[in-house]
Write a protein that holds these residues in place. Sequence first.
Motif, short mmCIF file in Angstrom:
data_model
loop_
_atom_site.label_atom_id
_atom_site.label_comp_id
_atom_site.label_asym_id
_atom_site.label_seq_id
_atom_site.Cartn_x
_atom_site.Cartn_y
_atom_site.Cartn_z
N ALA A 14 50.37 39.91 56.28
CA ALA A 14 50.27 40.48 54.93
C ALA A 14 50.20 39.38 53.88
CB ALA A 14 51.47 41.39 54.65
N GLU A 15 50.98 38.33 54.08
CA GLU A 15 50.97 37.22 53.12
C GLU A 15 49.61 36.52 53.12
OE1 GLU A 15 51.89 34.68 50.16
OE2 GLU A 15 52.85 36.56 50.73
N GLN A 16 49.01 36.38 54.29
CA GLN A 16 47.66 35.79 54.36
C GLN A 16 46.67 36.66 53.57
OE1 GLN A 16 46.82 35.44 58.55
NE2 GLN A 16 47.99 33.56 58.78
N GLY A 17 46.86 37.97 53.66
CA GLY A 17 46.01 38.89 52.90
C GLY A 17 46.20 38.72 51.41
N ARG A 18 47.46 38.57 50.99
CA ARG A 18 47.75 38.38 49.56
C ARG A 18 47.13 37.07 49.06
NH1 ARG A 18 53.17 39.16 51.29
NH2 ARG A 18 53.75 41.37 51.32
N VAL A 19 47.24 36.03 49.88
CA VAL A 19 46.67 34.73 49.51
C VAL A 19 45.16 34.85 49.34
CG1 VAL A 19 46.19 32.39 50.38
CG2 VAL A 19 48.50 33.33 50.56
N ALA A 20 44.52 35.59 50.24
CA ALA A 20 43.06 35.79 50.16
C ALA A 20 42.69 36.55 48.87
CB ALA A 20 42.57 36.57 51.38
N ILE A 21 43.50 37.57 48.52
CA ILE A 21 43.26 38.34 47.30
C ILE A 21 43.38 37.45 46.06
CG2 ILE A 21 44.13 40.21 45.83
CD1 ILE A 21 42.81 41.28 48.34
N ARG A 22 44.43 36.63 46.05
CA ARG A 22 44.65 35.74 44.89
C ARG A 22 43.54 34.70 44.76
NH1 ARG A 22 50.23 35.50 47.07
NH2 ARG A 22 51.39 37.20 46.09
N GLN A 23 43.03 34.25 45.91
CA GLN A 23 41.93 33.28 45.87
C GLN A 23 40.67 33.93 45.30
OE1 GLN A 23 41.89 29.86 46.63
NE2 GLN A 23 39.91 30.13 45.60
N LEU A 24 40.44 35.17 45.65
CA LEU A 24 39.28 35.90 45.11
C LEU A 24 39.44 36.08 43.60
CD1 LEU A 24 38.83 38.57 47.92
CD2 LEU A 24 37.22 36.74 47.34
N ARG A 25 40.68 36.30 43.17
CA ARG A 25 40.96 36.41 41.73
C ARG A 25 40.59 35.10 41.03
NH1 ARG A 25 45.13 34.25 39.07
NH2 ARG A 25 45.69 35.07 37.02
N ARG A 26 41.02 33.98 41.61
CA ARG A 26 40.72 32.66 41.01
C ARG A 26 39.21 32.43 40.95
NH1 ARG A 26 45.60 31.14 43.63
NH2 ARG A 26 44.52 30.64 45.56
N ASP A 27 38.53 32.78 42.04
CA ASP A 27 37.07 32.60 42.09
C ASP A 27 36.38 33.42 41.00
OD1 ASP A 27 37.48 30.97 44.26
OD2 ASP A 27 36.86 32.46 45.76
N ALA A 28 36.84 34.66 40.83
CA ALA A 28 36.24 35.55 39.83
C ALA A 28 36.48 35.03 38.42
CB ALA A 28 36.82 36.96 39.98
N LEU A 29 37.70 34.56 38.17
CA LEU A 29 38.03 34.03 36.83
C LEU A 29 37.20 32.79 36.51
CD1 LEU A 29 41.92 34.41 36.75
CD2 LEU A 29 40.24 35.77 35.49
N GLU A 30 37.03 31.96 37.52
CA GLU A 30 36.25 30.73 37.31
C GLU A 30 34.79 31.06 36.99
OE1 GLU A 30 35.00 26.76 39.85
OE2 GLU A 30 36.88 27.77 40.37
N ALA A 31 34.23 31.99 37.77
CA ALA A 31 32.84 32.39 37.54
C ALA A 31 32.69 33.04 36.16
CB ALA A 31 32.40 33.37 38.63
N MET A 32 33.69 33.83 35.79
CA MET A 32 33.67 34.53 34.52
C MET A 32 33.74 33.57 33.34
SD MET A 32 36.17 37.71 33.82
CE MET A 32 37.52 36.60 33.48
N LYS A 33 34.57 32.55 33.47
CA LYS A 33 34.72 31.58 32.38
C LYS A 33 33.44 30.77 32.19
CE LYS A 33 39.74 31.12 32.60
NZ LYS A 33 40.89 30.32 33.07
#
Length: 206
Positions: A142-161
């Motif tokens: 589950a923690e690996q899944g959360r880490v993957a979700i947070r990484q996708l969040r970072r990727d999206a924010l970076e692309a958005m900025k």
Amino acid sequence: KRTQRACKSLFPQLSTSAHTMAFEETLLETEEKMQKSEEHVLHEFASVRTGKASPALLENVKVDVYGSEMRIKDVATITVPEMRQLVVQPWDETNLAAIEKGIQKANLGLNPAAQGKLLRISIPELSGEQRQQFVKAVKAMAEQGRVAIRQLRRDALEAMKKEAKADRVSEDELKHDEGEIQKLTDKFIKIIDEHLSAKEEEILKV
């Protein structure tokens, strides 16, 4: 460049509209990726033993057949005739011994018994220690899944900025977009937590 800036100042709605479309696309793409991360966690959970039989326990166990490594689900049918029993029937009976060996090597705590052209596997009751070990394992998944979700969040924010900088998007719009990405992240983290709670309950149920 001067003409482009002039157009943006004269028709700011054009820039905003283009940005909105780009953001919606990023949001949709991010949601799809987060959903795949959730599905991966569920797939991992399915491979963890509980007190009852499930084909998912064996589906991805690797076996050496035809000179290569293949998954059991690609070379045999797995059924559940009883709550605590699995039956594996190879499509090619010459693979029976290889499948039996693969299950033994998988360290699942299962002992397949060959009966004619199939394997019968009884699912033993879990000990208290085993239950705790499996709970620990699913928490790590589950923690690996959360880490993957947070990484996708970072990727999206970076692309958005980057997009916002190129389109001269206002700070308020950017904050709104960041908020939407965060809502999506929180949603999928919560979903994974709910899956974890259900799986823990299943493992600990005697």
